[in-house]
Design an enzyme around this catalytic site. Structure first.
Site, PDB file in Angstrom:
ATOM      1  N   GLU A   1       2.385  -2.675   4.464  1.00 13.07           N
ATOM      2  CA  GLU A   1       2.948  -2.014   3.126  1.00 13.07           C
ATOM      3  C   GLU A   1       1.870  -1.984   1.951  1.00 13.07           C
ATOM      4  O   GLU A   1       1.558  -3.428   1.554  1.00 13.07           O
ATOM      5  CB  GLU A   1       4.146  -2.696   2.694  1.00 13.07           C
ATOM      6  CG  GLU A   1       4.527  -1.954   1.293  1.00 13.07           C
ATOM      7  CD  GLU A   1       5.885  -2.397   0.658  1.00 13.07           C
ATOM      8  OE1 GLU A   1       5.843  -2.322  -0.539  1.00 13.07           O
ATOM      9  OE2 GLU A   1       6.806  -3.151   1.526  1.00 13.07           O
ATOM     10  N   LEU A   2       1.298  -0.891   1.538  1.00 13.20           N
ATOM     11  CA  LEU A   2      -0.049  -1.201   0.910  1.00 13.20           C
ATOM     12  C   LEU A   2       0.064  -0.473  -0.587  1.00 13.20           C
ATOM     13  O   LEU A   2       1.336  -0.642  -1.170  1.00 13.20           O
ATOM     14  CB  LEU A   2      -1.310  -0.387   1.738  1.00 13.20           C
ATOM     15  CG  LEU A   2      -1.495  -1.027   3.105  1.00 13.20           C
ATOM     16  CD1 LEU A   2      -2.473  -0.321   3.768  1.00 13.20           C
ATOM     17  CD2 LEU A   2      -1.577  -2.632   3.214  1.00 13.20           C
TER      18      LEU A   2
ATOM     19  N   GLU B   1      -5.470   3.273  -7.712  1.00 20.15           N
ATOM     20  CA  GLU B   1      -4.324   2.499  -8.227  1.00 20.15           C
ATOM     21  C   GLU B   1      -4.847   1.861  -9.311  1.00 20.15           C
ATOM     22  O   GLU B   1      -6.091   1.252  -9.503  1.00 20.15           O
ATOM     23  CB  GLU B   1      -4.017   1.595  -7.001  1.00 20.15           C
ATOM     24  CG  GLU B   1      -2.952   0.951  -7.430  1.00 20.15           C
ATOM     25  CD  GLU B   1      -2.217   0.009  -6.068  1.00 20.15           C
ATOM     26  OE1 GLU B   1      -1.040  -0.019  -6.071  1.00 20.15           O
ATOM     27  OE2 GLU B   1      -3.020  -0.127  -5.494  1.00 20.15           O
TER      28      GLU B   1
ATOM     29  N   PRO C   1       1.750 -16.967   1.820  1.00 18.58           N
ATOM     30  CA  PRO C   1       2.049 -16.333   0.740  1.00 18.58           C
ATOM     31  C   PRO C   1       0.497 -16.215  -0.153  1.00 18.58           C
ATOM     32  O   PRO C   1      -0.511 -16.721   0.121  1.00 18.58           O
ATOM     33  CB  PRO C   1       2.835 -17.824  -0.145  1.00 18.58           C
ATOM     34  CG  PRO C   1       2.164 -18.977   0.435  1.00 18.58           C
ATOM     35  CD  PRO C   1       1.955 -18.510   2.039  1.00 18.58           C
TER      36      PRO C   1
ATOM     37  N   CYS D   1       4.205  -1.814  -6.477  1.00 21.21           N
ATOM     38  CA  CYS D   1       3.545  -0.791  -5.628  1.00 21.21           C
ATOM     39  C   CYS D   1       4.179   0.510  -5.784  1.00 21.21           C
ATOM     40  O   CYS D   1       3.545   1.588  -5.659  1.00 21.21           O
ATOM     41  CB  CYS D   1       3.879  -1.363  -4.149  1.00 21.21           C
ATOM     42  SG  CYS D   1       5.566  -1.810  -3.593  1.00 21.21           S
TER      43      CYS D   1
ATOM     44  N   GLY E   1       0.456  -5.878   0.517  1.00 20.61           N
ATOM     45  CA  GLY E   1      -0.972  -6.117  -0.377  1.00 20.61           C
ATOM     46  C   GLY E   1      -1.747  -5.077  -0.661  1.00 20.61           C
ATOM     47  O   GLY E   1      -1.292  -3.781  -0.631  1.00 20.61           O
TER      48      GLY E   1
ATOM     49  N   TRP F   1      12.072   1.801   4.063  1.00 16.80           N
ATOM     50  CA  TRP F   1      11.153   1.752   3.010  1.00 16.80           C
ATOM     51  C   TRP F   1       9.891   1.982   3.888  1.00 16.80           C
ATOM     52  O   TRP F   1       9.554   0.971   4.637  1.00 16.80           O
ATOM     53  CB  TRP F   1      11.221   0.423   2.277  1.00 16.80           C
ATOM     54  CG  TRP F   1      10.262   0.094   1.314  1.00 16.80           C
ATOM     55  CD1 TRP F   1       9.233  -0.848   1.239  1.00 16.80           C
ATOM     56  CD2 TRP F   1      10.131   0.552  -0.174  1.00 16.80           C
ATOM     57  NE1 TRP F   1       8.569  -0.610   0.124  1.00 16.80           N
ATOM     58  CE2 TRP F   1       9.025   0.350  -0.856  1.00 16.80           C
ATOM     59  CE3 TRP F   1      11.177   1.774  -0.682  1.00 16.80           C
ATOM     60  CZ2 TRP F   1       8.701   0.572  -1.979  1.00 16.80           C
ATOM     61  CZ3 TRP F   1      10.583   2.199  -2.060  1.00 16.80           C
ATOM     62  CH2 TRP F   1       9.682   1.761  -2.577  1.00 16.80           C
TER      63      TRP F   1
END
Length: 471
Positions: free
Chosen positions: A236-237, A372, A161, A270, A213, A438
């Protein structure tokens, strides 16, 4: 050898609220060894999908019963207002129950073409041990994407985590074991950097890594994994998700939806809307409506039920967001944020509070439109029509989601096919539906979670050919 001390800092006060300790390199490697042993045992003790489904079903019921407790803890650790944290857990349960419901079909063998005297099929077998590295911003939603299909497929799992939300992994291990999952099939470790996971990622005891992340974090994991051919990686960024309001859209309705999609969770999603393109015919009306909506928001203590916007996750995040805003204004952007007492009188608790900001006259020469932000900022740019809007939406290194707002739904679907993103919404935003794939395009990642496709990265396929014995 002294191990790393990891503090969880409250976003509301910037004071430590939890302390965890890392593991020595040998103890990190031992996780993989125990996981492989647990995985092999699991194949014998729970060889049927039905037996694994029963454990998952029980665990989800326990999580549901503890929603209030888990929600309050989440608010303290990552700062989302208490009015919304329970919703994350209930949505995660809906997603998990969907995966449970489709698991028979998703994991079933696929038959080959019929041929007399032959039988052919593809079977889906568990991949082994999966290392799940997951983020703090929606930890329950992110985790179920991997944990549920992993367990249903028959894998062992090691959870890493975020230091911001360390207890989620601890709860999941305890709850699943309480519901009958064998010991060590779920394990976890705490550490501050992906580089500390190198021994585990390079160990043959780990068969797949999934990471959610930042782009930098994902690249770090991918570079470590590059030394192994037999290790697969799903990423997954980040995102810089665009929104386009066409001339025929009602500006009040579009503004209401877009502000929510941009500011919810303090913009720390995200798939948050991070840049908005509005047709010139409705541009002024849209900005005015956006101001009305933001005027009704309240920044405040996330433990209060009337708070809409809590603190961002860290002092570093706050500084980065404010720097983007300042740079944009210095380059000519206009700050059209409405008057709002809670925006100007932020809580004096030492926390990382950032007031929502509405910026106009922005351009793609500004970081606020290209990098971002991960904060409650709504930059709005005027466009002449569909062609310019689509070109600007695609002018990005990212490609996670995009949104189009229009009364002409067929035209919206046509435009969606031109957008370079893994998910395109027409007349809605920020809803990863569990029955769809996704997936990120470009630098937003690789691999697929959710839907029946979400099981594929957690299984290995084997083709079986059977020929009748000649008589």
């Amino acid at each position: 050898m002294a191990t790393e001390t990891i503090n969880t800092i409250s976003p509301s006060t910037n004071k430590p609220i939890l302390t965890r300790h890392g593991l020595s390199p040998s103890d990190v490697l031992a996780l993989g060894t125990r996981a492989q042993s647990a995985f092999k045992s699991f194949q014998k003790t729970h060889p049927t999908l039905a037996s694994r489904q029963e454990i998952v079903k029980k665990a989800l019921s326990v999580i549901e019963a503890r929603t209030d407790e888990l929600a309050a803890e989440l608010t303290d650790q990552m700062g989302r207002p208490i009015a919304y944290t329970g919703k994350e857990i209930s949505t995660a349960l809906l997603r998990a129950n969907y995966m449970l419901r489709i698991s028979d079909e998703a994991l079933a063998p696929t038959p080959g073409d019929a041929e007399t005297g032959f039988k052919r099929y593809i079977e889906r077998l568990p991949i082994g041990v999966v290392l799940v590295i997951f983020a703090w911003n929606y930890p329950y939603l992110i985790l179920v994407n991997s944990l549920i299909p992993c367990i249903l497929a028959g894998n062992a799992v090691i959870l890493k985590p975020s230091p911001q939300t360390p207890t989620i992994a601890e709860h999941m291990k305890a709850i699943f074991e309480e519901c009958g999952l064998p010991k060590d099939l779920i394990q976890y470790l705490h550490c501050g950097s992906p580089s500390e996971l190198s021994p585990l990622i390079l160990s043959p005891t780990v068969n797949h890594v999934t990471f959610t992340g930042s782009v930098a974090g994902g690249l770090a994991v991918q570079k470590i994994a590059a030394d192994r051919i037999d290790l697969t990686v799903g990423l997954e960024l980040g995102g810089k998700d665009p929104s386009y309001v066409r001339a025929d859209a009602d500006p009040a309705w579009a503004a209401d939806e877009i502000i929510d999609g941009a500011v919810f969770n303090s913009g720390q999603s995200c798939c948050a809307i991070e840049r908005v393109y509005v047709h010139a015919h409705v541009y002024d009306a849209f900005v005015a409506e956006a101001q009305k909506i933001l005027a009704g928001y309240k920044v405040g203590d996330p433990r209060r039920r009337d708070t809409n916007v809590g603190p961002v996750v860290s002092a570093r995040a706050k500084d980065a967001i404010l720097t983007q805003i300042a740079q944009a204004k210095a380059a000519g952007a206009r700050d059209e944020t409405p008057a709002n007492e809670s925006f100007t009188n932020l809580p004096a608790t030492g926390g990382n509070y950032v007031a929502p900001a509405l910026l106009t006259d922005v351009t793609h020469d500004m970081a606020i439109m290209t990098e971002e932000t991960f904060g409650p900022v709504v930059p709005v740019m005027k466009v002449s029509g569909d062609e310019e809007a689509i070109a600007l939406m695609n002018d990005s290194q990212f490609g996670l989601t995009a949104t189009i707002w229009t009364k002409d739904v067929p035209r919206g679907e046509e435009l969606a096919r031109e957008v370079q993103a893994g998910t395109v919404f027409v007349n809605r935003a920020d809803y990863p539906s569990p029955d769809l794939a996704w997936t990120g395009w470009k630098d937003s990642g690789k691999g697929v979670t959710m839907g029946r496709w979400g099981f594929e990265q957690f299984v290995k396929m084997r083709s079986v050919h059977v020929k009748d014995y000649p008589k």
